[in-house]
Design a protein around this motif. Structure first.
Motif, PDB file in Angstrom:
ATOM      1  N   PHE A  50       0.740   5.096   1.439  1.00 44.69           N
ATOM      2  CA  PHE A  50      -0.032   6.185   1.920  1.00 44.69           C
ATOM      3  C   PHE A  50      -0.114   8.086   1.765  1.00 44.69           C
ATOM      4  O   PHE A  50       0.961   8.013   1.206  1.00 44.69           O
ATOM      5  CB  PHE A  50       0.181   5.906   3.456  1.00 44.69           C
ATOM      6  CG  PHE A  50      -0.274   4.622   3.886  1.00 44.69           C
ATOM      7  CD1 PHE A  50      -1.705   3.968   4.114  1.00 44.69           C
ATOM      8  CD2 PHE A  50       0.668   3.605   3.783  1.00 44.69           C
ATOM      9  CE1 PHE A  50      -1.718   2.682   5.007  1.00 44.69           C
ATOM     10  CE2 PHE A  50       0.212   2.146   4.263  1.00 44.69           C
ATOM     11  CZ  PHE A  50      -1.009   1.814   4.465  1.00 44.69           C
ATOM     12  N   PRO A  51      -0.956   8.407   2.355  1.00 44.36           N
ATOM     13  CA  PRO A  51      -0.409  10.093   2.215  1.00 44.36           C
ATOM     14  C   PRO A  51       1.126  10.298   2.579  1.00 44.36           C
ATOM     15  O   PRO A  51       1.161  11.722   2.271  1.00 44.36           O
ATOM     16  CB  PRO A  51      -1.828  10.757   2.622  1.00 44.36           C
ATOM     17  CG  PRO A  51      -2.890   9.695   2.540  1.00 44.36           C
ATOM     18  CD  PRO A  51      -2.293   8.704   2.877  1.00 44.36           C
ATOM     19  N   SER A  52       1.232   9.784   3.737  1.00 41.37           N
ATOM     20  CA  SER A  52       2.999  10.324   4.725  1.00 41.37           C
ATOM     21  C   SER A  52       3.380  10.319   3.532  1.00 41.37           C
ATOM     22  O   SER A  52       4.543  10.809   3.829  1.00 41.37           O
ATOM     23  CB  SER A  52       2.475   9.168   6.042  1.00 41.37           C
ATOM     24  OG  SER A  52       2.439   8.421   5.654  1.00 41.37           O
ATOM     25  N   ASP A  53       3.319   8.782   2.737  1.00 40.14           N
ATOM     26  CA  ASP A  53       4.166   8.045   1.966  1.00 40.14           C
ATOM     27  C   ASP A  53       4.687   9.507   1.193  1.00 40.14           C
ATOM     28  O   ASP A  53       5.838   9.339   0.059  1.00 40.14           O
ATOM     29  CB  ASP A  53       4.226   6.989   1.367  1.00 40.14           C
ATOM     30  CG  ASP A  53       4.358   6.128   1.789  1.00 40.14           C
ATOM     31  OD1 ASP A  53       4.831   5.667   2.839  1.00 40.14           O
ATOM     32  OD2 ASP A  53       3.358   5.157   2.521  1.00 40.14           O
ATOM     33  N   LYS A  93      -2.939   6.734  -5.798  1.00 42.94           N
ATOM     34  CA  LYS A  93      -2.341   5.406  -5.127  1.00 42.94           C
ATOM     35  C   LYS A  93      -2.579   4.349  -6.363  1.00 42.94           C
ATOM     36  O   LYS A  93      -2.266   3.088  -6.369  1.00 42.94           O
ATOM     37  CB  LYS A  93      -3.376   5.404  -4.359  1.00 42.94           C
ATOM     38  CG  LYS A  93      -3.439   3.904  -3.049  1.00 42.94           C
ATOM     39  CD  LYS A  93      -5.553   4.073  -2.491  1.00 42.94           C
ATOM     40  CE  LYS A  93      -5.255   2.895  -1.749  1.00 42.94           C
ATOM     41  NZ  LYS A  93      -5.974   1.556  -2.738  1.00 42.94           N
ATOM     42  N   PRO A 150       0.607  -0.950  -0.285  1.00 45.51           N
ATOM     43  CA  PRO A 150       0.534   0.226  -0.334  1.00 45.51           C
ATOM     44  C   PRO A 150       0.448   1.109   0.161  1.00 45.51           C
ATOM     45  O   PRO A 150       1.896   1.407   0.054  1.00 45.51           O
ATOM     46  CB  PRO A 150      -0.449  -0.178   1.000  1.00 45.51           C
ATOM     47  CG  PRO A 150      -0.228  -0.842   2.216  1.00 45.51           C
ATOM     48  CD  PRO A 150       0.670  -1.939   1.412  1.00 45.51           C
TER      49      PRO A 150
END
Length: 258
Positions: free
Chosen positions: A89-92, A118, A87
């Motif tokens: 994530f926005p933090s990535d 994504k 997955p």
């Protein structure tokens, strides 16, 4: 500190387990399906052309800050199987968000920019993660942004006098002459037809080797397979005749030329 090879995520029931990416390279001599791809396609799309590819006129939007070629994706080809449980994530991608929103926006009202990113990571990026430089969501998106800078379509076209217009159509030969030094001869210029049956420039698919260079021509590659990933409504722009390079209209994205 992260080490190479990076872990690949694989599904096992409801949990994501770690497995060694080194297996992708077949160190034991057996046939492996991970990392089976031989080249990638970096795809840039023109917002005004993308909007013409949609059936519903209410679906398209072009953010005000978007005024040039934008990223569609980076797609490994000839992939038999890739890791489908890694997955993002926005933090990535938080540190890249501003640049991504400008050069990799969602052009659909119904899909957020992060949802678009994504989808591209899960469908294509995770398949490329066996190569250093693409081996995490952050690195994948960083590399795509660098490729966008390298393939400065706007600059190359403007230098050749090829500018968006509702009145002037262009021939494929003159577009190829302007772009050949930049994107090589393994790339494809794609068009769609608008509601008036005009051929409209839609996107460019640029073929790159595994080390992301132009001009790879591996013996045994099937040229037709280069477009097998990321299929769209686009078709090769006509070799004979002309096509339009519509200007971007943020207020009327679907009908910039009436």
């Amino acid at each position: 500190m992260a080490r190479w090879p990076p872990p690949l995520l694989a599904c096992a029931g409801a949990a994501a387990l770690l497995c060694g990416a080194a297996a992708a390279y077949g160190r034991d001599g057996t046939d492996k399906t991970f990392c089976s791809w031989t080249y990638v396609v970096f795809t840039l799309q023109w917002p005004a052309g993308f909007c013409q590819s949609l059936d519903n006129v209410s679906l398209c939007t072009v953010p005000e800050r978007v005024n040039g070629w934008v990223i569609h994706g980076l797609w490994p080809t000839k992939v038999q199987r890739c890791c489908d449980c890694w997955p993002v994530f926005p933090s990535d991608v938080q540190e890249l968000r501003e640049a991504l929103e400008e050069t990799w926006p969602s052009l659909l009202i119904s899909r957020s920019a992060f949802h678009f990113w994504k989808d591209e990571w899960e469908k294509h990026g995770a398949c490329a993660a066996c190569v250093e430089g693409l081996n995490s969501p952050l690195r994948y998106f960083q590399t795509c942004l660098k490729l966008r800078q390298r393939f400065a379509m706007d600059k190359a076209l403007d230098a050749a006098g090829i500018r968006p217009s509702c009145q002037r159509p262009y021939k494929l030969a003159e577009v190829l002459d302007a772009l050949l030094p930049l994107i090589g001869d393994k790339s494809e210029i794609q068009c769609v037809k608008d509601h008036k049956e005009r051929e409209v420039w839609f996107q460019v698919k640029i073929r790159l080797s595994r080390n992301l260079t132009v001009g790879c021509d591996r013996h045994g590659d099937d040229a037709d397979d280069v477009w097998e990933r990321g299929a769209s409504k686009g078709h090769p722009c006509p070799a004979q005749g002309t096509f339009y390079f519509f200007p971007i209209d943020h207020q009327r994205p679907m009908q910039p030329c009436g």
